[in-house]
Design a protein around this motif. Structure first.
Motif, PDB file in Angstrom:
ATOM      1  N   ASN A 194       0.778  -1.089   0.205  1.00 35.90           N
ATOM      2  CA  ASN A 194      -0.017  -0.201   0.087  1.00 35.90           C
ATOM      3  C   ASN A 194       0.652   1.259   0.067  1.00 35.90           C
ATOM      4  OD1 ASN A 194      -2.341  -1.492  -0.149  1.00 35.90           O
ATOM      5  ND2 ASN A 194      -2.795  -1.363   2.238  1.00 35.90           N
ATOM      6  N   GLU A 195       2.031   1.110   0.861  1.00 29.81           N
ATOM      7  CA  GLU A 195       3.173   2.428   0.898  1.00 29.81           C
ATOM      8  C   GLU A 195       3.444   2.664  -0.494  1.00 29.81           C
ATOM      9  OE1 GLU A 195       4.272   2.396   5.323  1.00 29.81           O
ATOM     10  OE2 GLU A 195       5.140   0.937   4.175  1.00 29.81           O
ATOM     11  N   ILE A 196       3.923   1.589  -1.083  1.00 31.15           N
ATOM     12  CA  ILE A 196       4.597   1.531  -2.472  1.00 31.15           C
ATOM     13  C   ILE A 196       3.552   2.488  -3.403  1.00 31.15           C
ATOM     14  CG2 ILE A 196       5.323   0.455  -4.607  1.00 31.15           C
ATOM     15  CD1 ILE A 196       6.832  -1.651  -2.223  1.00 31.15           C
ATOM     16  N   GLU A 197       2.276   1.702  -3.502  1.00 32.67           N
ATOM     17  CA  GLU A 197       1.283   2.150  -4.316  1.00 32.67           C
ATOM     18  C   GLU A 197       1.123   3.591  -4.378  1.00 32.67           C
ATOM     19  OE1 GLU A 197      -2.210  -0.381  -4.950  1.00 32.67           O
ATOM     20  OE2 GLU A 197      -0.933  -2.173  -5.592  1.00 32.67           O
ATOM     21  N   GLU A 198       0.957   4.006  -2.638  1.00 28.75           N
ATOM     22  CA  GLU A 198       0.577   5.406  -2.710  1.00 28.75           C
ATOM     23  C   GLU A 198       1.873   6.453  -3.111  1.00 28.75           C
ATOM     24  OE1 GLU A 198       0.136   8.434   1.235  1.00 28.75           O
ATOM     25  OE2 GLU A 198      -0.550   6.049   1.414  1.00 28.75           O
ATOM     26  N   LYS A 199       2.943   5.976  -3.027  1.00 30.21           N
ATOM     27  CA  LYS A 199       3.967   6.639  -3.492  1.00 30.21           C
ATOM     28  C   LYS A 199       4.070   6.963  -4.913  1.00 30.21           C
ATOM     29  CE  LYS A 199       7.513   6.524   0.399  1.00 30.21           C
ATOM     30  NZ  LYS A 199       8.992   6.768   0.439  1.00 30.21           N
ATOM     31  N   VAL A 200       3.975   5.777  -5.647  1.00 34.30           N
ATOM     32  CA  VAL A 200       4.054   5.533  -7.020  1.00 34.30           C
ATOM     33  C   VAL A 200       2.811   6.391  -7.680  1.00 34.30           C
ATOM     34  CG1 VAL A 200       3.644   4.167  -9.150  1.00 34.30           C
ATOM     35  CG2 VAL A 200       5.027   3.463  -7.397  1.00 34.30           C
ATOM     36  N   ARG A 201       1.734   6.437  -7.068  1.00 29.17           N
ATOM     37  CA  ARG A 201       0.312   7.203  -7.499  1.00 29.17           C
ATOM     38  C   ARG A 201       0.779   8.752  -7.425  1.00 29.17           C
ATOM     39  NH1 ARG A 201      -5.041   6.370  -7.966  1.00 29.17           N
ATOM     40  NH2 ARG A 201      -4.791   4.066  -7.735  1.00 29.17           N
ATOM     41  N   ASN A 202       1.218   8.962  -6.039  1.00 25.05           N
ATOM     42  CA  ASN A 202       1.616  10.541  -6.058  1.00 25.05           C
ATOM     43  C   ASN A 202       2.411  11.029  -6.898  1.00 25.05           C
ATOM     44  OD1 ASN A 202      -0.274  10.547  -3.856  1.00 25.05           O
ATOM     45  ND2 ASN A 202       1.219  10.212  -2.189  1.00 25.05           N
ATOM     46  N   PHE A 203       3.696  10.351  -7.346  1.00 26.55           N
ATOM     47  CA  PHE A 203       4.613  11.077  -8.257  1.00 26.55           C
ATOM     48  C   PHE A 203       3.879  10.864  -9.419  1.00 26.55           C
ATOM     49  CE2 PHE A 203       7.123   6.811  -8.384  1.00 26.55           C
ATOM     50  CZ  PHE A 203       6.968   6.669  -9.742  1.00 26.55           C
ATOM     51  N   LEU A 204       3.111  10.025  -9.906  1.00 26.78           N
ATOM     52  CA  LEU A 204       2.588  10.194 -11.314  1.00 26.78           C
ATOM     53  C   LEU A 204       1.699  11.133 -11.362  1.00 26.78           C
ATOM     54  CD1 LEU A 204       1.656   6.273 -11.770  1.00 26.78           C
ATOM     55  CD2 LEU A 204       3.488   7.431 -12.877  1.00 26.78           C
ATOM     56  N   ILE A 205       0.814  11.695 -10.326  1.00 27.56           N
ATOM     57  CA  ILE A 205      -0.085  12.578 -10.409  1.00 27.56           C
ATOM     58  C   ILE A 205       0.540  14.070 -10.260  1.00 27.56           C
ATOM     59  CG2 ILE A 205      -1.893  13.641  -8.864  1.00 27.56           C
ATOM     60  CD1 ILE A 205      -2.790  10.841  -8.249  1.00 27.56           C
ATOM     61  N   GLU A 206       1.646  14.022  -9.271  1.00 26.15           N
ATOM     62  CA  GLU A 206       2.196  15.297  -9.040  1.00 26.15           C
ATOM     63  C   GLU A 206       3.328  15.535 -10.196  1.00 26.15           C
ATOM     64  OE1 GLU A 206       3.367  15.372  -4.962  1.00 26.15           O
ATOM     65  OE2 GLU A 206       1.236  14.743  -4.281  1.00 26.15           O
ATOM     66  N   ASP A 207       4.274  14.684 -10.327  1.00 23.46           N
ATOM     67  CA  ASP A 207       5.420  14.972 -11.286  1.00 23.46           C
ATOM     68  C   ASP A 207       5.275  14.838 -12.515  1.00 23.46           C
ATOM     69  OD1 ASP A 207       7.107  15.452  -8.904  1.00 23.46           O
ATOM     70  OD2 ASP A 207       7.439  13.601  -8.690  1.00 23.46           O
ATOM     71  N   LEU A 208       4.345  13.838 -12.947  1.00 24.18           N
ATOM     72  CA  LEU A 208       4.110  13.579 -14.671  1.00 24.18           C
ATOM     73  C   LEU A 208       2.706  14.161 -15.029  1.00 24.18           C
ATOM     74  CD1 LEU A 208       5.571  10.154 -14.808  1.00 24.18           C
ATOM     75  CD2 LEU A 208       6.874  12.171 -15.073  1.00 24.18           C
ATOM     76  N   GLU A 209       1.986  14.884 -13.821  1.00 20.90           N
ATOM     77  CA  GLU A 209       0.518  15.378 -14.268  1.00 20.90           C
ATOM     78  C   GLU A 209      -0.282  14.441 -14.610  1.00 20.90           C
ATOM     79  OE1 GLU A 209       1.519  18.962 -16.070  1.00 20.90           O
ATOM     80  OE2 GLU A 209       2.350  19.715 -14.395  1.00 20.90           O
ATOM     81  N   ILE A 210      -0.582  13.006 -14.400  1.00 25.56           N
ATOM     82  CA  ILE A 210      -1.407  12.216 -14.880  1.00 25.56           C
ATOM     83  C   ILE A 210      -2.530  12.253 -13.972  1.00 25.56           C
ATOM     84  CG2 ILE A 210      -1.902   9.577 -15.078  1.00 25.56           C
ATOM     85  CD1 ILE A 210       0.990   9.232 -15.680  1.00 25.56           C
ATOM     86  N   ASP A 211      -3.902  11.867 -14.840  1.00 25.00           N
ATOM     87  CA  ASP A 211      -5.120  12.058 -14.249  1.00 25.00           C
ATOM     88  C   ASP A 211      -5.363  10.933 -13.316  1.00 25.00           C
ATOM     89  OD1 ASP A 211      -5.734  14.270 -15.438  1.00 25.00           O
ATOM     90  OD2 ASP A 211      -6.791  13.384 -17.150  1.00 25.00           O
ATOM     91  N   GLU A 212      -5.677  11.280 -11.921  1.00 20.67           N
ATOM     92  CA  GLU A 212      -5.834  10.202 -10.844  1.00 20.67           C
ATOM     93  C   GLU A 212      -6.724   8.981 -11.463  1.00 20.67           C
ATOM     94  OE1 GLU A 212      -6.361   9.804  -6.277  1.00 20.67           O
ATOM     95  OE2 GLU A 212      -6.800  11.817  -7.059  1.00 20.67           O
ATOM     96  N   GLU A 213      -7.800   9.446 -12.100  1.00 25.62           N
ATOM     97  CA  GLU A 213      -8.750   8.368 -12.603  1.00 25.62           C
ATOM     98  C   GLU A 213      -8.320   7.454 -13.606  1.00 25.62           C
ATOM     99  OE1 GLU A 213      -9.308  12.035 -13.536  1.00 25.62           O
ATOM    100  OE2 GLU A 213      -9.745  12.286 -11.514  1.00 25.62           O
TER     101      GLU A 213
END
Length: 80
Positions: free
Chosen positions: A4-23
């Motif tokens: 869960n911690e890994i997925e949360e970190k990956v999700r966060n950098f995809l959204i914040e750094d690469l500007e990918i839509d969370e959906e």
């Protein structure tokens, strides 16, 4: 670090750094086709993963890693 911690970190950098839509970020989402991660983005991902997880991605180890879930699997094997 648990899954869960890994997925949360990956999700966060995809959204914040690469500007990918969370959906768009689902377990079966294809990195290139669904999330729109281009070759140049992988250069950023290598730096981000090293900063967040403490290891360097080796390109040869990324063969077959084509979905969000498989990318998290790969990180999980390296940090645990």
């Amino acid at each position: 670090m648990n899954r869960n911690e890994i997925e949360e970190k990956v999700r966060n950098f995809l959204i914040e750094d690469l500007e990918i839509d969370e959906e768009k970020i689902t377990p079966d989402a294809l990195l290139k086709e669904d999330l729109g991660i281009a070759s140049l983005d992988f250069v950023d991902i290598v730096v981000i993963v090293e900063r967040n997880f403490g290891f360097k991605i080796k390109p040869e180890e990324m063969k077959g890693v084509d979905t969000y879930s498989k990318f998290c699997d790969y990180i999980e094997t390296k940090v645990n």
